[in-house]
Structure formats: structure tokens, C-alpha cells
Design an enzyme around this catalytic site. Structure first.
Site, PDB file in Angstrom:
ATOM      1  N   ASP A 146     -63.647  -5.930 -30.220  1.00 52.85           N
ATOM      2  CA  ASP A 146     -62.718  -6.979 -29.793  1.00 52.85           C
ATOM      3  C   ASP A 146     -63.489  -7.940 -28.880  1.00 52.85           C
ATOM      4  O   ASP A 146     -64.637  -7.683 -28.495  1.00 52.85           O
ATOM      5  CB  ASP A 146     -61.483  -6.391 -29.098  1.00 52.85           C
ATOM      6  CG  ASP A 146     -60.307  -7.387 -29.127  1.00 52.85           C
ATOM      7  OD1 ASP A 146     -60.522  -8.579 -29.441  1.00 52.85           O
ATOM      8  OD2 ASP A 146     -59.165  -6.981 -28.826  1.00 52.85           O
TER       9      ASP A 146
HETATM   10  C1  BGC Z   1     -57.617 -10.056 -29.114  1.00 50.88           C
HETATM   11  C2  BGC Z   1     -57.784  -9.807 -30.603  1.00 50.88           C
HETATM   12  C3  BGC Z   1     -58.238 -11.061 -31.284  1.00 50.88           C
HETATM   13  C4  BGC Z   1     -59.517 -11.529 -30.641  1.00 50.88           C
HETATM   14  C5  BGC Z   1     -60.100 -12.771 -31.285  1.00 50.88           C
HETATM   15  C6  BGC Z   1     -58.815 -10.718 -28.507  1.00 50.88           C
HETATM   16  O1  BGC Z   1     -58.567 -11.132 -27.221  1.00 50.88           O
HETATM   17  O2  BGC Z   1     -57.378  -8.828 -28.478  1.00 50.88           O
HETATM   18  O3  BGC Z   1     -56.575  -9.340 -31.134  1.00 50.88           O
HETATM   19  O4  BGC Z   1     -58.407 -10.816 -32.642  1.00 50.88           O
HETATM   20  O5  BGC Z   1     -59.268 -11.828 -29.275  1.00 50.88           O
HETATM   21  O6  BGC Z   1     -59.388 -13.896 -30.993  1.00 50.88           O
END
Ligand code: BGC
Length: 819
Positions: free
Chosen positions: A335
């Protein structure tokens, strides 16, 4: 106050998709060279390589015997192409494939690394995200294809969560349809639109089980139940990935966040989770397994620590389970900066250690931390990471790129982008999904008749509340490329239906702020009207989704005051709640005749709501989360254990009066039961359930255990369960018929009920239908005391039910020697 403190985070995350370096806005002409596909360059490179024949055979390895194997990834030829390419790559280029950035944004604390073009040309990046326009995607892709040494295409990702331009209800709303086929269609529309813009990878579905409404990201998933969550996970994956991943309108799916993110303690985002292995396997893993079983080719690791080990460096989940048990062949992306976050988590004191731990645990691609770029080379050269491990991670990423057809068709047809958006059938689908997502919570009589549906000429309607005419809010917490101007609000739709003369609109309050004067104006509008529709709730971008945990779950700001003053007038009131979670509103549920949970409905919010309000559609959404009475009940879920001191048969509406009422698993100041149970939702008709029948009342546990298949899709029926369901009202309706199971006498305690089947059934007025379920052996299987997924002898109760708290039951026995 708290909302302000958190809102910049949410804003910055929604900005991510909108920021792109202006240099990419320049349209680039396609050079003659670009007419050749990367396969062409690859072929030339391979033919010129003396080591070609060697690298092709020497790196071939016996393929594992995977439990989960997407046919696109193991298609003939893919592995050979991957091996051939790997044989040509130097270590720097291999590491480049493991690196991902968000276009135009500094990556990783202190690095300020933003030179996208340069990085692409040097082969230092394998994936980019947050580019949402075909011309910009092509311009970046052209650098990779034409200028990088091995011409390996980039894979472009995006948070396509509940639509791209055609915005559907938020995922929690989509799950409330209990209609996976419809959700699959919505995901297909999202895939068509996103791929037309050059995006080939959706960071979706979010399949985290969410059992605590304080957690803002409950809005992004399918609620509390693993069985329903698995069905929705499969639907999203099939919709995104389509018939074949290689089709230009397919997206690679990315179930997230692996794993346990939804169990954040206290519902506080990013907080740690403590989950026993039994509960992990029984509750939190199944939707991931289902998503991979349906073919998902990537997976995102999560932010949280799980039993003390951050999930983005957790070898148990990322390698033992995902690779060794499940045989997953796709790749894992971290993530956002979750590899860098291993340092504040406390399991690494520097970036090199963080990179090493994440990589060795099984994270193949580093989303924006920049730590793989900075450290993997040295870690390999110093012998801390064996190069074959790097090869394996690269192989997983290349497999997906080949399967997506990126090597043969790296570019997107820019001329088709605009026409792909907001097509009439997509808009019609947005309306239908929204209608099916609404859950009617209350519909009490006003002058001897349930208030809803409204008569076609209800007189003058006062439309009050911050959500009545707020197009941006209808788009929910992940807006993708959705635009407020695409949204038809409730005010617009209602005015169109009744005429401007019959709608008195007063905002009454903002979401968080308001004034007595605004409330007075709304009260005045209500006083002069025959009926009031209140559109209240949360402000999606600030109060739901990521970094939007709430400790108080009532109506924010002045809205409760507005509600109570309007209801005090004694007019008929319909309350429509817009929210990304259930809200604790004991007063409203005691005083407002009609309450509808609308979540955030997407572009067709207004028309879908008026269809329901005026009875052109019959409410058929059902809750996928237990609706709490008060925050103190959280985490709250229906499939709880019975405990040794269940409070059955005791009136919990008053404090205990004697020791028999006291020493029970209960609150002394609140009933245990939710305000509305999981699975609940009213209709404009009523249903009667009866006559539950089983095809047998004895099954051999050992025989069922021997028939278990790792893929639920392949299981054979072992029991037929049926019940008569009658529409006893005067309107045609769809009912969500639910099947629950309880097992008693097993080696571990199992829930008082667990969902094992559901069907949407259409019933004409007066019609009775025999609704039949075919259960496979997995309906009776669970993770037992020896950590095996098996079937044990047990006494079984099966309900066919309108929700998790009611229904008709029958029993059977799973025979064999008891544990
Ligand atoms: C979130 C994810 C997301 C990623 C990319 C993160 O902060 O937890 O769900 O896919 O950002 O934007």
C-alpha cells in the site's frame, strides 16, 4: 475540530488522481518507431543475444501445482516469454520493475523524486498510477517503449473503486444490493471506461471485512460478512478482468488490503489488529481467497500490524498462506508507502532494513516508498537478498504485463476515450444499482398507511438538508473521474417530477456547520408544506473512506437539531440518510416515520431516489452491516459466538434487576441487539416464510470432509434446502432470501448463525415460491481446533430467513464420532 485535522489527509488522497505533471499534457506525435510493438524490440534484442537459448532453458523451472491459478497467467508461452526477457535484464532493470510511483508526486520522505521521464527511460520504474487520460498514458508509455533499453511497457494503475466516470453507489451500497451479477456489470462498465483512458489496473476490490462502523473505510467494502464479501469479491474481479485479461478493455484486479486492515482496534484507521489464526482464516481471509479464485492477478498488502507484524512485511500471510498454501502466481504491491512505514511501526530502523523485510516477506512492488529503488541493489550485491528472489518477483510482474497484452498493445486508442464515458446503458445501470442499494429502515403508518411510497401528487414538499442538492457528495469517498456535473441530485429529480411550484427547498444546515437562522428557514419551509423530505448525513470526502474514523456516529454538526425541530412540527417526514456507515440515531428511529439508508448513490442519485420514494421501484436493498444502537456496541456483527452466558430470553431493555439478569454477556445500559440486524431491509410489501425442508436430516461428516474442494466454485451439492416464501402484500417485489447455518458440538465454538446462501427472488402480489438452495460441503466446513479446514460431526440448524435475526429453521445431524 477533529474533522478539520483529518480533512487535509483525505483531500490530499483525492488529489492524488488529479495531479499530473503539466509536461505530459503536451500531445506527442507518434514516432515511426512507435508503430512497432514492444514485442518487436524484444524479438530483436533476443535474437542479438548470444545467451538467448541458454537463458530460455536455464531459467525454466518446474511450475508449481497451484491451488489458485489464473489461466491467463499460465497461458502457453507466457512463462517462456517471461524467462527470455528476464535473461536479458540487468539487476538495475529488474529492480526497476519492482518500483511504482504516483505520477507527478514526490515519492517517499525526503527523496523528492519526481523525474518520471528520466526514470522511465532508465528502466527504473515498472508501474505508474494516477494518470487518467489516454494521451498522457500514451506519452509516458512511449518513453518506456521507445527509449528504455528493453522496451518493457509500464502498467498504469488507479483507484477505480465504484466506477470511473460513471459513478455507482459506494461499495457498501453496492453490497447492499445482494446482487453480485449487477455488481459485476458495474465493474465491467468501470473497466470499459478506465481502460479507454489507458488505465489497466484497478486497485480494487477492497475486500476487508469491516465490523466496526467507526472505521471510515467500511464505506469501501462489502460489510461484515465473509460469505457475502466473497460473493462481491468474485463479482468485482470478474467484472474488471472480463472474459480474458488480454482484451484491451480488461483491468487487472487488485484485492486489498491484505490482511486484517478492517479489524483496526477501536476502528481507528491504520491501527493495529489482533486476530487469532482461527478468525483470520474463518473471517478475514475468505474474501481474498475468493477474489484470487475468481482470477485476480494482483494483491495489495495493508498498512496495519497483524498480531505485531506489519502486514507489508508479514511472511506468514504473504508467503506461507498466499504463495505456499494458495499458490498465487500474480504479484503483490505494497500500500501507499507502507514499506517506509515499517520504520515507525518499529520493525526497521532504516530504509534498507524496511526494504529487505518487505521484500523477503513477499511484497513484489513498492508503492511510492522509493525504498526498493534505493536499497535493493545493495541488498543483492551484499548477499542479503538472493538474486533469484528478485527474479521471482520480476517474473510475477512480467507475467501480468504479458497477460494484459501490454507487450503487444501498449498504447490506448485516444480517439475512443471520450465516447466510452457515461454511455446510456452505463447510466441506466447506475440508476438500477442505486435503486437496489437503498435500504428502507423504517416505514411507519401516518394516518393508517405506511408513509412510503408517496402518492404521485403529495402536495407541496419541503426538501431540506445539506445532501438534497450536493452533487459532489453523491460521488462518495473515492470519486475516480466522477464529476459533480454528471450527477442528478434529489432536488433536481424531485423538481422535475413534481414541478418547481411543489418543491420548497431549504438547505437547513451544512454537514458540520450551521446556524439557527438556517434551521429557522427550513422550519418555515416545512411549516408551509404538506410533507417533508430530509436529506441528512455525512460529507463523503471528509467523513468517510480513508483516514475518516469517527468516535461519534450520530448526525454531525447541527443536523440532529435540524431534524428534531422539523419533526416537532408534526408533518409527515421522510428521512434519507447519506452515509458511508450506519449512523447511531436512536431519536430518529423512535420518531421519524420513514427512514431510508441511501449510502452515497452515485451519478443517478436523484432519479433512483424518486423512483423509490414514489413507488416506481420497490426497496430491495438489505443491510450488509449490523446497524448499531450506540457506539459502545462496536464492533458489532451478527455471526458472533454464543458465549457461555448468553442473554437469551432476558429483556435487555432495562438494567438487570437480579443476579439472573446480571451475570450474563450483556450491557447494563443497552440491549445487545443492533438497531437493525445484518440482512435487514423493508419493502413496500411483506413476505411470509414457511415450510423449511431439507433433503435429508443426516449427513456423514467424514464424507463431506472428503468432498471439500479448495475452490468453492467447483463444489458439488450435498444438501437441498427449500422454503416457501410468499408475497403477502399488494405490490410486486424482490426479496433477498437468506440462508444461515449454525453448528453445535464442534471442536471450536462457531457463530450463532453464519450466512451460507442468498438469492434475490421476484414475487408478484400473493405469489408463493418454493425457494431452493443447493449447499456444498463447504457450507458445513470451518477451521477446526487443529487448524484444518474440515467438516466435523455436529448438530446443525439451518434457517431460511429475511435477515439474520428472524426466519424459519430446520435441523440435521452431521454424523460421526464427536470430538
Ligand atoms: C490506500 C489504498 C489505495 C492507495 C493508492 C492508499 O492510501 O490505502 O487503498 O489503493 O492509497 O491510492
Amino acid at each position: 475540530m477533529g474533522f478539520f485535522a483529518g480533512s487535509w489527509l483525505v483531500l490530499s488522497s483525492s488529489l492524488r488522481i488529479r495531479t499530473g505533471p503539466s509536461r505530459f499534457l503536451r500531445s506527442c506525435r507518434r514516432s515511426a518507431l512507435a508503430a512497432f510493438s514492444p514485442s518487436f524490440f524484444l524479438l530483436i534484442a533476443l535474437l542479438l543475444s548470444p545467451g538467448y537459448a541458454f537463458s530460455q532453458t536455464s531459467s525454466a523451472r518446474p511450475s508449481p501445482d497451484p491451488v489458485i491459478n489464473n489461466p491467463d497467467l499460465s497461458a502457453p508461452g507466457v512463462e517462456q516469454k517471461v524467462d527470455a526477457l528476464l535473461g536479458r535484464m540487468n539487476l538495475e532493470e529488474k529492480i526497476g520493475q519492482l518500483v511504482q510511483y504516483s505520477v507527478g508526486q514526490p515519492t517517499g520522505p525526503g527523496t523528492g523524486r519526481t523525474g518520471d521521464n528520466d526514470m522511465i527511460e532508465k528502466g527504473e520504474v515498472g508501474s505508474l498510477f494516477n494518470v487518467t487520460d489516454a494521451a498522457k498514458v500514451n506519452a509516458l508509455q512511449r518513453i518506456a517503449i521507445e527509449k528504455s533499453r528493453l522496451h518493457i511497457p509500464l502498467i498504469f494503475g488507479l483507484d477505480v473503486i465504484h466506477g470511473f466516470r460513471t459513478t455507482f453507489p459506494i461499495p457498501l451500497g453496492l453490497s447492499a444490493t445482494w446482487d453480485p451479477a449487477l455488481v459485476q456489470q458495474a465493474a465491467r462498465v468501470a473497466a470499459r471506461e478506465a481502460s479507454a483512458s489507458g488505465v489497466r489496473w484497478a486497485f480494487s476490490p477492497m475486500v476487508d471485512i469491516a465490523r466496526d462502523a467507526r472505521w471510515g473505510r467500511m464505506a469501501e467494502g462489502a460489510g461484515e460478512d465473509p460469505f457475502l464479501g466473497s460473493a462481491m469479491a468474485r463479482a468485482f474481479v470478474r467484472g474488471y478482468q472480463g472474459e480474458t485479461l488480454g482484451a484491451p478493455d480488461s483491468l487487472a484486479a487488485c484485492p486489498k488490503h491484505f490482511v486484517g486492515y478492517g479489524a483496526a482496534e477501536g476502528g481507528r484507521d491504520y491501527n493495529s489488529a489482533e486476530i487469532s489464526q482461527h478468525t483470520l482464516r474463518q473471517i478475514y481471509l475468505p474474501p481474498f481467497h475468493a477474489a484470487l479464485d475468481a482470477g485476480a492477478v494482483t494483491l495489495m498488502s495493508s498498512f496495519n500490524a497483524l498480531d505485531g507484524v506489519p502486514a507489508s512485511a508479514n511472511p506468514f500471510t504473504l508467503t506461507d498462506i498466499l504463495r505456499n498454501e494458495w499458490g498465487f502466481q500474480g504479484f503483490v504491491v505494497s500500500d501507499w508507502s507502507s514499506i517506509g512505514e515499517l520504520i515507525p511501526h518499529g520493525i526497521a530502523n532504516d530504509g534498507a532494513t524496511a526494504a529487505k523485510k518487505a521484500f523477503l516477506a513477499g511484497v513484489d512492488m513498492d508503492m511510492v516508498s522509493n525504498l526498493y529503488h534505493e536499497n535493493l541493489l545493495n541488498l543483492v550485491r551484499s548477499g542479503q537478498i538472493p538474486e533469484p528472489r528478485i527474479d521471482e518477483a520480476v517474473r510475477r510482474i512480467l507475467r501480468v504485463k504479458f497477460a494484459l497484452g501490454l507487450f503487444d498493445h501498449p498504447y490506448t486508442d485516444e480517439s475512443k476515450q471520450a465516447a466510452a464515458m457515461l454511455q446510456p446503458d452505463s447510466i441506466a445501470l447506475a440508476r438500477k444499482t442505486a435503486e437496489e442499494s437503498f435500504v428502507l429502515l423504517r416505514n411507519s403508518p401516518v394516518e393508517n398507511h405506511p408513509l412510503l411510497p408517496l402518492p404521485s401528487k403529495p402536495g407541496t414538499v419541503a426538501l431540506i438538508g445539506p445532501a438534497a442538492d450536493d452533487p459532489g457528495n453523491m460521488l462518495g469517498c473515492w470519486q475516480g473521474m466522477g464529476r459533480p456535473q454528471d450527477v442528478i441530485t434529489l432536488k433536481t429529480a424531485l423538481t422535475e417530477k413534481l414541478g418547481a411550484d411543489h418543491v420548497r427547498y431549504a438547505r437547513g444546515s451544512g454537514y458540520l456547520h450551521g446556524s439557527n437562522a438556517d434551521i429557522a428557514a427550513a422550519v418555515e419551509a416545512a411549516t408551509q408544506s404538506d410533507l417533508v423530505i430530509l436529506a441528512l448525513g455525512e460529507n463523503a470526502p471528509e467523513m468517510t473512506g480513508e483516514a475518516a474514523s469517527r468516535a461519534h456516529l450520530g448526525l454531525p454538526g447541527h443536523q440532529e437539531k435540524l431534524l428534531e425541530e422539523v419533526v416537532a412540527l408534526g408533518k409527515p417526514v421522510v428521512l434519507i440518510l447519506f452515509s458511508g456507515r450506519p449512523l447511531t440515531l436512536p431519536w430518529a428511529f423512535g420518531h421519524v416515520p420513514a427512514v431510508l439508508a441511501a449510502w452515497f448513490p452515485g451519478v443517478q442519485a436523484g432519479p433512483a431516489l424518486t423512483d423509490i420514494l414514489f413507488g416506481e421501484a420497490n426497496p430491495s436493498g438489505r443491510l450488509t452491516v449490523s446497524w448499531p444502537r450506540s457506539v459502545g456496541q462496536e464492533p458489532l456483527y451478527y455471526d458472533a459466538l454464543n458465549t457461555g452466558r448468553p442473554a437469551d430470553g432476558v429483556d435487555l431493555n432495562h438494567p438487570p434487576t437480579d443476579s439472573k439478569e446480571k451475570f450474563l454477556s450483556r450491557y447494563i445500559d443497552e440491549p445487545n441487539s443492533p438497531q437493525f440486524p445484518f440482512g435487514f431491509g423493508l419493502s413496500y410489501t411483506e413476505f411470509r416464510y414457511g415450510n423449511v425442508e431439507l433433503s435429508t436430516n443426516k449427513l456423514s461428516a467424514a464424507q463431506l470432509a472428503s468432498q471439500l474442494s479448495p475452490s468453492a466454485q467447483e463444489s458439488n451439492p450435498v444438501l437441498t434446502v427449500s422454503a416457501d416464501v410468499t408475497n403477502t402484500g399488494t405490490r410486486a417485489a424482490e426479496e433477498v432470501v437468506q440462508l444461515y447455518v449454525r453448528l453445535q458440538g464442534t471442536s471450536v465454538a462457531l457463530p450463532v448463525r453464519a450466512l451460507k446462501g442468498f438469492q434475490r427472488v421476484s414475487l408478484s402480489p400473493g405469489e408463493t415460491r418454493k425457494v431452493t438452495f443447493q449447499l456444498g460441503p463447504e457450507a458445513f466446513a470451518f477451521w477446526n481446533i487443529n487448524n484444518q479446514f474440515t467438516v466435523e460431526p455436529a448438530h446443525v440448524t439451518i434457517w431460511i430467513a429475511p435477515d439474520s435475526a428472524h426466519g424459519q429453521s430446520a435441523t440435521l445431524d452431521l454424523t460421526g464420532p464427536m470430538n
